[in-house]
Design a protein around this motif. Structure first.
Motif, PDB file in Angstrom:
ATOM      1  N   ARG A 132      77.157  59.404  30.540  1.00 16.07           N
ATOM      2  CA  ARG A 132      76.662  59.195  32.422  1.00 16.07           C
ATOM      3  C   ARG A 132      75.123  57.151  31.739  1.00 16.07           C
ATOM      4  O   ARG A 132      74.864  57.591  32.884  1.00 16.07           O
ATOM      5  CB  ARG A 132      75.382  59.995  32.869  1.00 16.07           C
ATOM      6  N   ILE A 133      75.916  57.258  30.899  1.00 15.75           N
ATOM      7  CA  ILE A 133      74.777  55.958  30.490  1.00 15.75           C
ATOM      8  C   ILE A 133      76.470  54.756  30.398  1.00 15.75           C
ATOM      9  O   ILE A 133      77.828  54.811  29.382  1.00 15.75           O
ATOM     10  CB  ILE A 133      74.235  55.189  29.280  1.00 15.75           C
ATOM     11  N   GLY A 134      77.024  53.635  31.619  1.00 14.11           N
ATOM     12  CA  GLY A 134      77.528  52.702  31.127  1.00 14.11           C
ATOM     13  C   GLY A 134      77.005  51.415  31.962  1.00 14.11           C
ATOM     14  O   GLY A 134      75.842  51.438  31.349  1.00 14.11           O
ATOM     15  N   GLU A 135      77.740  50.485  31.751  1.00 11.11           N
ATOM     16  CA  GLU A 135      77.785  48.964  31.839  1.00 11.11           C
ATOM     17  C   GLU A 135      76.709  48.359  32.624  1.00 11.11           C
ATOM     18  O   GLU A 135      75.595  47.584  32.357  1.00 11.11           O
ATOM     19  CB  GLU A 135      78.973  47.265  31.729  1.00 11.11           C
ATOM     20  N   LYS A 136      76.847  48.895  33.991  1.00 12.03           N
ATOM     21  CA  LYS A 136      76.342  48.537  34.623  1.00 12.03           C
ATOM     22  C   LYS A 136      75.249  49.091  34.562  1.00 12.03           C
ATOM     23  O   LYS A 136      73.824  48.542  35.055  1.00 12.03           O
ATOM     24  CB  LYS A 136      76.653  48.864  35.928  1.00 12.03           C
ATOM     25  N   LEU A 137      74.751  50.204  34.130  1.00 13.27           N
ATOM     26  CA  LEU A 137      73.461  50.401  33.833  1.00 13.27           C
ATOM     27  C   LEU A 137      72.373  49.844  33.523  1.00 13.27           C
ATOM     28  O   LEU A 137      71.279  49.302  33.558  1.00 13.27           O
ATOM     29  CB  LEU A 137      72.865  51.822  33.718  1.00 13.27           C
ATOM     30  N   ILE A 138      73.369  49.620  32.010  1.00 12.49           N
ATOM     31  CA  ILE A 138      72.259  49.023  31.011  1.00 12.49           C
ATOM     32  C   ILE A 138      72.766  47.318  30.751  1.00 12.49           C
ATOM     33  O   ILE A 138      71.319  47.167  31.165  1.00 12.49           O
ATOM     34  CB  ILE A 138      73.450  49.113  29.661  1.00 12.49           C
ATOM     35  N   GLU A 139      72.765  46.585  32.351  1.00 15.93           N
ATOM     36  CA  GLU A 139      72.704  45.602  33.156  1.00 15.93           C
ATOM     37  C   GLU A 139      71.409  45.634  33.319  1.00 15.93           C
ATOM     38  O   GLU A 139      70.879  44.584  33.576  1.00 15.93           O
ATOM     39  CB  GLU A 139      73.588  45.063  33.611  1.00 15.93           C
ATOM     40  N   LYS A 140      71.269  46.615  34.477  1.00 15.80           N
ATOM     41  CA  LYS A 140      69.855  46.951  35.224  1.00 15.80           C
ATOM     42  C   LYS A 140      68.892  46.959  34.184  1.00 15.80           C
ATOM     43  O   LYS A 140      67.811  46.582  34.631  1.00 15.80           O
ATOM     44  CB  LYS A 140      70.205  47.917  36.348  1.00 15.80           C
ATOM     45  N   ILE A 141      68.942  47.607  33.539  1.00 16.01           N
ATOM     46  CA  ILE A 141      68.399  47.933  32.431  1.00 16.01           C
ATOM     47  C   ILE A 141      67.463  46.981  31.879  1.00 16.01           C
ATOM     48  O   ILE A 141      66.391  46.317  31.451  1.00 16.01           O
ATOM     49  CB  ILE A 141      68.256  48.895  31.780  1.00 16.01           C
ATOM     50  N   LYS A 142      68.919  46.202  31.569  1.00 16.65           N
ATOM     51  CA  LYS A 142      68.073  44.931  30.515  1.00 16.65           C
ATOM     52  C   LYS A 142      67.376  43.725  31.468  1.00 16.65           C
ATOM     53  O   LYS A 142      66.576  43.035  31.183  1.00 16.65           O
ATOM     54  CB  LYS A 142      69.546  43.980  30.531  1.00 16.65           C
ATOM     55  N   ARG A 143      67.917  44.207  32.941  1.00 17.33           N
ATOM     56  CA  ARG A 143      67.420  43.312  33.203  1.00 17.33           C
ATOM     57  C   ARG A 143      65.757  43.137  33.839  1.00 17.33           C
ATOM     58  O   ARG A 143      65.132  42.474  33.746  1.00 17.33           O
ATOM     59  CB  ARG A 143      68.062  42.854  34.574  1.00 17.33           C
ATOM     60  N   GLY A 144      65.512  45.010  33.937  1.00 22.51           N
ATOM     61  CA  GLY A 144      64.191  45.187  34.211  1.00 22.51           C
ATOM     62  C   GLY A 144      62.998  44.613  33.114  1.00 22.51           C
ATOM     63  O   GLY A 144      62.282  44.404  33.883  1.00 22.51           O
ATOM     64  N   VAL A 145      63.787  45.061  31.674  1.00 24.05           N
ATOM     65  CA  VAL A 145      62.440  44.683  30.531  1.00 24.05           C
ATOM     66  C   VAL A 145      62.870  43.489  30.331  1.00 24.05           C
ATOM     67  O   VAL A 145      61.057  43.574  30.208  1.00 24.05           O
ATOM     68  CB  VAL A 145      64.083  45.029  29.556  1.00 24.05           C
ATOM     69  N   GLU A 146      63.721  42.234  30.983  1.00 23.14           N
ATOM     70  CA  GLU A 146      63.154  41.389  30.407  1.00 23.14           C
ATOM     71  C   GLU A 146      62.661  40.319  32.288  1.00 23.14           C
ATOM     72  O   GLU A 146      61.561  39.635  31.666  1.00 23.14           O
ATOM     73  CB  GLU A 146      64.600  40.706  30.309  1.00 23.14           C
ATOM     74  N   PHE A 147      62.101  41.433  33.374  1.00 24.40           N
ATOM     75  CA  PHE A 147      61.117  40.830  34.638  1.00 24.40           C
ATOM     76  C   PHE A 147      60.082  41.255  34.033  1.00 24.40           C
ATOM     77  O   PHE A 147      58.904  40.821  33.756  1.00 24.40           O
ATOM     78  CB  PHE A 147      61.757  41.517  35.483  1.00 24.40           C
ATOM     79  N   ARG A 148      60.241  42.236  32.744  1.00 24.30           N
ATOM     80  CA  ARG A 148      58.773  42.762  32.599  1.00 24.30           C
ATOM     81  C   ARG A 148      58.200  42.244  32.023  1.00 24.30           C
ATOM     82  O   ARG A 148      57.202  42.412  31.494  1.00 24.30           O
ATOM     83  CB  ARG A 148      59.510  44.497  32.136  1.00 24.30           C
ATOM     84  N   GLU A 149      59.048  41.742  30.961  1.00 27.05           N
ATOM     85  CA  GLU A 149      58.276  40.810  29.614  1.00 27.05           C
ATOM     86  C   GLU A 149      57.985  39.430  30.226  1.00 27.05           C
ATOM     87  O   GLU A 149      56.603  38.814  29.369  1.00 27.05           O
ATOM     88  CB  GLU A 149      59.899  40.831  28.392  1.00 27.05           C
ATOM     89  N   LYS A 150      58.737  38.904  31.205  1.00 24.21           N
ATOM     90  CA  LYS A 150      58.531  37.851  31.740  1.00 24.21           C
ATOM     91  C   LYS A 150      56.609  38.035  32.680  1.00 24.21           C
ATOM     92  O   LYS A 150      56.304  37.331  32.939  1.00 24.21           O
ATOM     93  CB  LYS A 150      58.968  37.063  32.903  1.00 24.21           C
ATOM     94  N   ASN A 151      56.449  39.323  32.885  1.00 28.03           N
ATOM     95  CA  ASN A 151      55.659  39.046  34.374  1.00 28.03           C
ATOM     96  C   ASN A 151      54.873  40.754  33.919  1.00 28.03           C
ATOM     97  O   ASN A 151      54.660  41.751  33.982  1.00 28.03           O
ATOM     98  CB  ASN A 151      56.067  39.899  35.413  1.00 28.03           C
TER      99      ASN A 151
END
Length: 559
Positions: A132-151
């Motif tokens: 139950r882990i697909g491309e979109k979810l991975i992209e969403k998590i990536k965006r979240g991690v990057e946002f968090r790193e920057k903020n």
DNA sequence: GCCGTTTTCGGCCCGACTGTTTTCAGTCG
């Protein structure tokens, strides 16, 4: 101490959920956490425990946990749980798209314990193999991690505890300091905790208090970069005689400081050669008005700052965005009125959630009527503070409002807000918001960007389009003072000034104790240079009614 | 874990959306 206890209880609830404990037990800890965070008294020592007895949802076990925290300074129970699951759970949970179940899945299959591990897995492709882990979810998590790193950082009102903890340790070691940087300016979101030390005898103790990462030395100061509890910052140690130069210089903002230093250059005085006795001498020496730290954001403050225009707490005569027990608030309207009177208000608007927000006990149409009657009855008692009958009504995905017009009409005012369907496209959200603004009964737009500081950027919409439309319809924009929101932001407001918009300051309180959130909104309004006329909370009640009528009539005429 | 009881166990808060599936688990507000 309440905040610390509340955080620990919240953490316990998360670890219990991770463990797969009974959901109601999990909820019990979560509820207790929220209740303690919002108590109107401090729990400092064992004596205070007796005040907890009798509070609904705080039972024997929870009091026992609190007692342990008071005695040990930490929760041994939580430590046990963490030993069982050595995961940085709170950090991982702050990533949108990640909940307890996925974190457990990642941990059990890939031994992911923290954001670093998660990043490795995200970029190595390891996550793809999980169910139950697909491309979109991975992209969403990536965006979240990057946002968090920057903020990385915290809203300034959320920093009091960590600052308290840190400065207590400074004092214990006889270190004298001034707070500087973003925190001194009360920037909405503080990324660095900066201090200027003075009168220093022994710096060696510092490494017991903080993690020193780097030391830089310049002509004017020594700069020690450090981290403390997931946050980072700098400690500046001025060279001899330069305390006020360095405090001013490090307070910032960069553009404010540069503007002052430029003025020095123009008058042929060397800023760094001066030995100031006080900070205000820096301004007075070149004959400009002294500008207090919160105004130094580089938003043209040299032009508009005028101490006579600064809005103070006593200018606030009321507010419009408070939740009661009718929806998800924890205080009865009567309690809110009492507290509002203590704050010196003339009126207060009780704006509960609308029907579709079921989790927040949004009000059915029948409940709206009942609540309206309750407010009528309270008015009949001639209270010191006049209760306004408001609502925070959801803007649905198609731009329609969550109540029909006949119901919207019955409120003194309607605040429109987005709480669902965050993922719509820019065009869809823009259309959606604009169509809500055109509803004749909508007076204000709550937490306009939907951001959560350090967590998510908010929904996407065409800022220019939407705010221009707000101006056309005289929609009031909210400055929401809930620490995690701080929405709108002072920079955004500053940029909007030419549009001639008006604002409401809101605590968005769900407990009477959080009515003080409005003071955060006030800081934002002042930073942006708003004047009383632009802030509706400074209006007398009759002028509030007048304004609301004008807004409604303006729209009805245009229909 | 808390609460309340016609009192010591059984109930306690939901529903839409998303992304993954091909019937639904997990997240979010």
């Amino acid at each position: 101490m309440n905040k610390k206890i509340s955080n620990i209880l919240k953490e316990i609830s998360d670890y219990l959920e991770l463990k797969g404990e009974n959901v109601f037990k999990v909820r019990a800890y979560r509820d207790a956490s929220r209740i303690i965070e919002n108590l109107d008294f401090e729990i400092k020592n064992l004596e205070d425990l007796k005040n907890l007895k009798g509070i609904p949802k705080i039972g024997k076990s929870i009091i026992g946990r609190v007692e342990e925290i008071l005695k040990e300074g930490e929760s041994l129970y939580l430590n046990e749980l963490k030993k069982e699951y050595p995961i940085e759970l709170e950090e991982l949970l702050s990533i949108p798209g990640l909940g307890i179940k996925k974190i457990r899945l990642f941990y059990e299959n890939l031994n992911i314990k923290n954001i670093e591990d998660l990043k490795d897995a995200l970029y190595s492709g390891a996550l793809y193999h999980l169910p139950r882990i697909g491309e979109k979810l991975i992209e969403k998590i990536k965006r979240g991690v990057e946002f968090r790193e920057k903020n990385r950082g915290l809203p300034f009102p959320a920093l009091f505890d960590v600052i308290g903890e840190l400065t207590k340790r400074f004092k214990d070691h006889h270190l004298s300091y001034y707070i500087t940087g973003e925190l001194r300016r009360k920037k909405e979101f503080v990324k660095n905790l900066d201090f200027v030390f003075y009168d220093i005898r022994d710096l060696d103790v510092l490494s017991d208090i903080i993690n020193i990462e780097n030391i830089d030395e310049s002509l004017y100061y020594k700069k020690i970069s450090y981290t403390f509890e997931n946050l980072s910052g700098s400690i500046y140690i001025p060279s001899s005689g330069l305390l006020w130069n360095v405090l001013f210089f490090t307070t910032g903002s960069k553009s404010h400081v540069m503007e002052v230093i430029d003025k020095y250059k123009k008058t042929n005085i060397s800023f760094w050669k001066e030995r100031f006795k006080r900070e205000k001498d820096i301004y007075e020496k070149i004959e400009i008005d002294v500008i207090p730290p919160i105004f130094r954001e580089g938003f043209g403050e040299f032009k508009w700052y005028n101490p006579a225009f600064v809005i103070s707490k006593k200018d606030i005569l009321g507010e419009f965005h408070v939740h009661s027990t009718w929806s998800d608030g924890r205080s009865e309207i009567e309690e809110i009125l009492y507290e509002a009177a203590n704050r010196g208000y003339e009126y207060i608007g009780i704006s509960d959630h609308s029907a579709s927000l079921t989790i927040a006990h949004g009000l059915s149409i029948e409940d709206v009527e009942k609540k309206g009657r309750e407010i009528e009855e309270l008015r009949d008692k001639n209270p010191i503070v006049y209760p306004l009958f408001g609502a925070e009504v959801d803007i649905r995905a198609d731009g329609s409002l969550d109540y029909p017009d006949e119901v919207l009409k019955s409120f003194d005012y309607v605040i429109a807000a987005i709480h669902t369907n965050f993922g719509l496209s820019i065009e869809e959200n823009t259309r959606r918001i604009i169509s809500a603004f055109r509803n004749p009964y909508v007076i204000a737009f709550a937490h306009p960007t939907g951001r959560e500081l350090g967590i998510r950027p908010g929904y996407e919409f065409d800022r220019e389009e939407v705010f221009k439309e707000a101006a056309r319809n005289n929609i009031l924009l909210e400055i929401n003072g809930t620490p995690r929101r701080m929405d709108l932001d002072s920079y955004e407001i500053y940029k909007l000034r030419s549009l001639g918009l008006k604002y409401i300051l809101s605590s968005d309180a769900h407990y009477v104790s959080s009515l003080s959130n409005i003071e955060n909104s006030l800081v934002i309004a002042n930073k942006a240079g708003l004047e009383r006329e632009e802030v509706v909370n400074t209006y007398k009640l009759k002028d509030v009614f007048l304004l609301f009528n004008t807004i409604r009539e303006g729209k009805i005429r245009n229909e």
